[in-house]
Design a protein around this motif. Structure first.
Motif: not given
Length: 280
Positions: A167-168, A164-165
């Motif tokens: 992309h965000s 997840y990190q």
């Protein structure tokens, strides 16, 4: 002096951690200082120190349930890639300025409270970090005076979902109940030079990170000064200073935290932050 927030007999309180147990200051002084943050806001650490010196422990450590050190703090600010060796292991150029993100309090749990591997991902990584606790409000703080604004130091395991990190950054760092915070705050008078501290992280008893705090790219006075240009720093605010090399995502094969694991972050002068991992 080591200060902590905790629950005992169903009541949230705070006090001093000693070798013999816990001095419950909240029970005695709730009218004037209802929380540890209120102590900092009132600039009452000297009074607390004098009071505690004349008191015996009220509870054993086994009788309390830990809370995050400052459960009512305004914000926890985190610095990414602030060790040269960590920037190199992730293949990143050294940052020209601090990389800052916020850690929401829903992502934080206390010492000895399980951290949660989310259903959404098994790419759950550890990051042991020294965290500064601000002791008085300040804006546009000069680097030379920055340490005067420090109340003490604590520990963070910045639990990170690496997929997840990508992309965000906010998403990867803020899944609910993924980061341990604590166990206590050692006051700044006992750590006059934080550069002399050594940080260690262990996963299931195996050491996976070790570094001196003197290896920070941006040191603590600079970070305080820099962040105070952006926003007013408030008593109880945390500044997590970044993690050194050794993270699980850069190992071959990757070393992810999984249900059943135990992770510890330690600085001898502060203590050991310990959390077990459970599945969501």
């Amino acid at each position: 002096m080591r200060l902590a927030s905790f629950t005992v007999d169903g009541t949230d309180t705070y006090g001093v951690i000693t070798t013999d147990g816990v001095i419950d200051l909240g029970a005695r002084h709730r009218d004037c200082w209802p929380t540890l943050r209120a102590v900092l806001t009132a600039d009452a650490l000297p009074q607390i120190r004098d009071l505690a010196a004349r008191m015996a422990p009220d509870h054993s450590l086994a009788a309390i349930s830990w809370l995050p050190v400052l459960p009512d703090a305004d914000k926890v600010m985190c610095i990414g890639r602030n060790y040269r060796d960590h920037a190199e292991e992730v293949g990143s150029e050294l940052p020209e300025n601090p990389r800052v993100f916020l850690k929401h309090y829903t992502a934080i749990v206390a010492h000895e409270t399980p951290i949660v591997r989310p259903k959404a991902s098994n790419h759950f990584d550890y990051e042991g970090e020294l965290t500064v606790v601000i002791g008085k409000p300040g804006r546009h703080i000069a680097r030379e005076q920055a340490l005067d604004y420090v109340a003490g130091y604590t520990l963070l395991n910045d639990g990170s979902l690496r997929d997840y990190q990508k992309h965000s950054l906010f998403a990867g760092k803020n899944f609910e109940r993924t980061s341990g915070f604590g166990p206590c705050m050692t006051t700044a008078d006992e750590i006059p030079d934080p550069r002399k501290l050594t940080l260690m992280t262990r996963l299931n008893g195996q050491e996976v990170q070790r570094s001196g705090i003197d290896m920070l790219l941006y040191d603590i006075p600079f970070l305080i000064s820099y962040l105070s240009r952006v926003t007013t720093l408030l008593p109880g605010d945390g500044i997590a200073t970044g993690t050194p090399a050794g993270v699980g995502s850069r190992r071959k094969p990757p070393l992810w935290m999984k249900p059943g694991d135990s992770v510890e972050v330690e600085i001898a002068e502060i203590g050991i932050l310990r959390n077990h991992v459970i599945a969501e």
